[in-house]
Design an enzyme around this catalytic site. Structure first.
Site, mmCIF file in Angstrom:
data_model
loop_
_atom_site.group_PDB
_atom_site.id
_atom_site.type_symbol
_atom_site.label_atom_id
_atom_site.label_comp_id
_atom_site.label_asym_id
_atom_site.label_seq_id
_atom_site.Cartn_x
_atom_site.Cartn_y
_atom_site.Cartn_z
ATOM 1 N N CYS A 183 -19.760 -7.654 32.865
ATOM 2 C CA CYS A 183 -19.146 -7.873 31.549
ATOM 3 C C CYS A 183 -19.324 -6.657 30.648
ATOM 4 O O CYS A 183 -18.387 -6.213 29.998
ATOM 5 C CB CYS A 183 -19.766 -9.076 30.846
ATOM 6 S SG CYS A 183 -20.264 -10.409 31.917
ATOM 7 N N ASP A 184 -20.548 -6.144 30.588
ATOM 8 C CA ASP A 184 -20.858 -5.155 29.550
ATOM 9 C C ASP A 184 -20.912 -3.711 30.045
ATOM 10 O O ASP A 184 -20.950 -2.787 29.240
ATOM 11 C CB ASP A 184 -22.212 -5.506 28.907
ATOM 12 C CG ASP A 184 -22.208 -6.922 28.355
ATOM 13 O OD1 ASP A 184 -21.122 -7.369 27.948
ATOM 14 O OD2 ASP A 184 -23.261 -7.578 28.337
ATOM 15 N N CYS B 167 -25.510 -8.941 32.158
ATOM 16 C CA CYS B 167 -24.284 -8.970 32.950
ATOM 17 C C CYS B 167 -23.635 -7.589 32.984
ATOM 18 O O CYS B 167 -22.955 -7.194 32.032
ATOM 19 C CB CYS B 167 -23.322 -9.994 32.353
ATOM 20 S SG CYS B 167 -21.747 -10.074 33.213
#
Ligand code: NAP
Length: 544
Positions: free
Chosen positions: A367-368, A364
């Protein structure tokens, strides 16, 4: 204070009338409100004077307010760990609320409301917000950045006050005026107000409704849609939708519009893959929109019609009449079930991938990605997702290289052009054979699949975007027939082989676009409605 009647004009009340009413309101407060003002010896600037003046004006209206002023080198400053001036402490024996700066301008509203709530000794939170706070277990330290000219700030600051009054043993609040504390505003990058941090995490940009403020504070992330909890142990529905992605949410809207009693159950985040898609392009009506923003719009829309049970996993489905569904929290009895379970990330299956997942291996980028700013990563894959996410990482300041197993990309031409224009390097005909590193990703072992030549590449992260696998565990468990590719087999009306069980969205295979998932969700809901009116399984039974 009595609430303002709809249509009443505040201007209609003279200042004298207002003060009389305020005096009466303050008079009736059952609790004293001790206020401590901390100042720096020799400092008597506009903020200190304003804070002192405000408290004095209130004291003229009521003797419920007691006031003490201390210098920063006084024992009381050490006792309450005050190291800035001016700082106001409010009833410090009963709760932890402090104001860094002075309640000037718009902030006078917050001050007034705070005095009344503290005097009443109650938070006056709405029931939903109280419910959210009830099971808060860990301490929360909240900072709300405000300014005197911001009309939205009082709402957010009062949210913090309510939380600190409701849970004094766990919630502490600092209201920080950015004009008198520019160093703090800079440190937190709080240049638009109101902005709220909880335990040093940004949990609110702008003013939030009470329940969203409490939920964001509890979860330590900014929550933008509030879904009320249900305590019902058994829920009866006409249609139970498993999965809260675009297909499930659209089905919910269409089912309820048709007159069915429907509910959506989602074990994870609503929106499915869209929630972590950096940018969605060409969803009709929107040239470009952030994935999370689109999900919020969809969820808010769906909530106008259908009840959503989030954070609840469907564990078992027993076909029958009614179909019995067991979730991690309750039972549903439903006339029909729609499986809109979507698809989950495909794994490479190479050594090191699962061991280093979350330690440099990520599925992701939304997200990261920020954790890899200025670092070197690879993005594996050649489809729309891999290219979109590589571009997203690049724009975030991550040094990204695309690694693809063939010599042409599967992604749409527009995205390929964008990749070239941004000069993102691509390693063609290259496969990842191993991901190496002790505690974190350090390097990858690559193979050129034409020359068979191996090589290693030192990197900080491996992002994988190599497609999806349908989430069919539940379907398989109850005997729903699958296609050769592992997707749910269904007819043109989205009926599976089990009467009353339907499917929609990515779990059916096909083009996997948000717009097709939404379309399939609406089709399935309409077909379920028609089947409810004229049950096809009755005909099947009669013919048997
Ligand atoms: P995808 O289109 O299935 O592409 C997967 C990519 O990963 C392919 O390039 C494939 O290589 C590669 N791959 C698969 N298994 C691999 C393995 N074991 N090792 C190395 N590479 C592997 O998946 P996606 O990009 O996630 O897209 C999924 C669906 O969502 C598609 O229908 C896509 O159109 C849609 N989507 C659309 C948009 C958009 O419209 N803007 C954005 C994102 C996704 P090969 O090419 O060699 O098979």
């Amino acid at each position: 204070m009595s609430p303002m009647q709809p249509g009443a004009q505040p201007e209609q009340m003279t200042q004298e009338q207002f003060l009389r009413q305020l005096r009466l309101t303050l008079e009736k407060l059952p609790n004293e409100i001790p206020l401590y003002l901390f100042t720096r010896p020799g400092q008597d600037d506009v903020f200190v004077q304003a804070a002192r003046q405000l408290v004095r004006s209130f004291r003229e209206l009521t003797d419920k307010i007691t006031f003490r002023e201390y210098a920063l080198d006084h024992e009381m400053a050490r006792r309450y760990r005050v190291d800035r001036a001016p700082t106001l402490l409010f009833a410090p024996e009963r709760c932890s609320i402090r104001w860094l700066g002075a309640p000037l301008g718009e902030e006078g509203r917050t001050f007034l409301e705070m005095i009344i709530l503290l005097g009443l000794g109650q938070s006056n939170l709405n029931d939903q917000a109280k419910k959210v706070l009830k099971d808060l277990q860990e301490p929360r330290s909240v900072k709300v950045f405000v300014s005197a000219t911001c009309p939205y700030c009082p709402q957010q600051a009062v949210n913090g006050v309510r939380a600190a009054i409701e849970k004094p043993e766990l919630v502490s609040l600092e209201i920080i005026d950015i004009q008198s504390n520019p160093d703090l505003a800079n440190r937190y990058n709080a240049h638009s107000v109101p902005q709220t941090f909880t335990n040093e995490v940004l949990t609110g940009m702008g003013a939030q409704p009470e329940e969203l403020f409490m939920l964001s504070m509890k979860k330590l992330e900014e929550v933008t849609v509030f879904i009320p909890d249900s305590d019902a142990p058994v829920v009866d529905t006409d249609l139970l939708i498993v999965g809260g992605g675009p297909a499930g949410l659209t089905a919910g809207i269409y089912a309820v519009r048709s007159g069915l009693k429907a509910a959506v159950v989602e074990r994870g985040a609503l929106g499915g893959q869209v929630a972590t898609t950096p940018v969605v392009e060409n969803y009709p009506g929107l040239t470009q929109v952030g994935g999370k923003a689109l999900v919020d719009i969809m969820v808010s829309h769906a909530l106008q019609y259908v009840q959503i049970f989030q954070g609840e996993a469907v564990i078992d489905i027993q076909p029958g009449d009614p179909i019995e569904i067991t979730t991690s929290r309750r039972k549903f009895r439903s006339k029909s079930v729609l499986l809109a379970t979507g698809a989950s990330h495909k794994h490479l299956g190479v050594p090191g991938e699962s061991r280093l997942s979350g330690k440099g291996v990520s599925y992701c980028s939304t997200c990261d990605g920020p954790l890899f700013k200025g670092k070197k990563v690879i993005m594996v894959g050649g489809g729309n997702s891999a290219v979109t996410e590589a571009l997203h990482l690049h724009h975030m300041g991550v040094d990204v290289t695309l690694v693809h197993r063939r010599d042409t990309l599967r992604a749409q031409q527009y995205l390929v052009k964008n990749l070239e224009e941004n000069r993102i390097p691509v390693l063609w005909n290259t496969e990842v054979k191993e991901i190496k590193g002790k505690d974190r990703v350090k390097e990858v072992l690559l193979v050129d699949n034409r020359s068979k030549k191996p090589s290693t590449l030192k990197i900080d992260g491996v992002f994988l975007s190599i497609g999806y696998e349908p989430a069919v565990d539940l379907a398989r468990k109850i005997g729903v027939a699958l296609t050769e590719d592992g997707y749910i087999r269904r007819d043109a009306k989205h009926r599976t082989n089990i009467p009353g069980i339907y499917s929609a969205g990515d779990v059916e295979g096909g083009y996997k676009q948000i717009v097709t998932a939404a379309g399939q969700g609406s089709e399935a809901a309409l077909s379920i409605f028609e089947d409810m009116m004229h049950p096809y399984w009755e005909k099947v039974k009669a013919q048997a």
